[in-house]
Design an enzyme around this catalytic site. Structure first.
Site: not given
Ligand SMILES: [Zn+2]
Length: 259
Positions: A2-3, A51, A248
């Site tokens: 989730p961003e 976040k 990543r």
């Protein structure tokens, strides 16, 4: 993962279910706080910061949660059966609703006056009311040799970007993720675009950066490894970058984002 926009929406859902209501039950299923009990205290407000989620309750306490990779908060009517297994980390319930923290990456309980200890290191929140663009850009500039791809994910610079917004923002600005921060001509433009993308998506569940809501057309590069670039037709590249093991993934177009 989730961003910031998803966390922002989660905070809204939690506010709707919990704000101003007295907890009739709390169930911390993490060893550190297994005996904590917030029953009888009203929830005052849930805020998101980047976040992170901060749920404040009467008596000067804050429940700090982070979704990490696959966590979520599920709001359901009180009394309904909880998800089975060991996925549930925390339940906060009132007479009407129960908020169920599933697979949360972090559950902590601290004094509200000590919130700085868990979010004080973060850069400006892209969706925060006190968003400070100059501060975010200044923090990015502090490490000019870091790649811009890594710097955008570093929540100490600015809080709320994950792998999707990183890839999409860099594509839209024509900047290679591997370029050092010091060699990015218009950091201001890059950061303000990232913020606009998050703002545009904060009120709905899907992430759309192309302006096209049709399924399969929502993004420029994210989720499109090996497919043709929507601008130049080159194959979208996929790679990994950065020291944060969970975040990543990077996608980019060599031709549209040279360097
Ligand atoms: Zn391209």
């Amino acid at each position: 993962m989730p961003e910031g926009d998803a966390v922002y929406r989660t905070a809204e859902r939690l506010r709707h279910a919990l704000d101003g209501r007295v907890l009739t039950r709390s169930d911390f299923r993490v060893p550190r706080h297994a005996t904590a009990d917030l029953t009888g205290r009203a929830v005052t407000r849930t805020e998101s910061y980047g976040k992170h989620l901060l749920t404040r309750v009467e008596g000067g306490l804050t429940v700090h949660t982070h979704l990490r990779m696959e966590g979520s908060w599920v709001v359901m009517p009180e009394g309904r059966r909880l998800p089975q297994g060991d996925k549930v980390r925390l339940v906060l319930a009132n007479a009407e609703w129960q908020a169920v923290g599933v697979r949360l990456g972090m559950v902590d309980l601290l004094r509200t006056e000590h919130e700085d200890r868990v979010i004080g290191h973060l850069g400006p929140d892209l969706l925060g009311q006190d968003w400070d663009q100059d501060e975010a850009v200044a923090r990015l500039r502090r490490n000019p040799d870091t790649t811009i791809g890594e710097a955008l994910l570093d929540q100490r610079n600015l809080a709320g970007i994950g792998t999707i917004y990183r890839a999409e923002t860099l594509f839209l600005r024509g900047v290679s993720p591997w370029r050092p921060v010091g060699a990015v001509a218009d950091l201001d433009g890059l950061v303000s675009l990232a913020r606009r993308l998050l703002e545009a998506n904060k009120d709905h569940a899907s992430t759309i950066t192309t302006g096209d809501r049709r399924r399969g057309f929502e993004t420029w590069v994210y989720g499109r490894a090996g497919r043709p670039c929507r601008r130049c037709g080159s194959r979208i590249r996929r790679g990994e970058m950065g020291a944060q093991p969970q975040e990543r993934l990077i996608l980019w177009c060599d031709r549209c984002q040279p360097g």
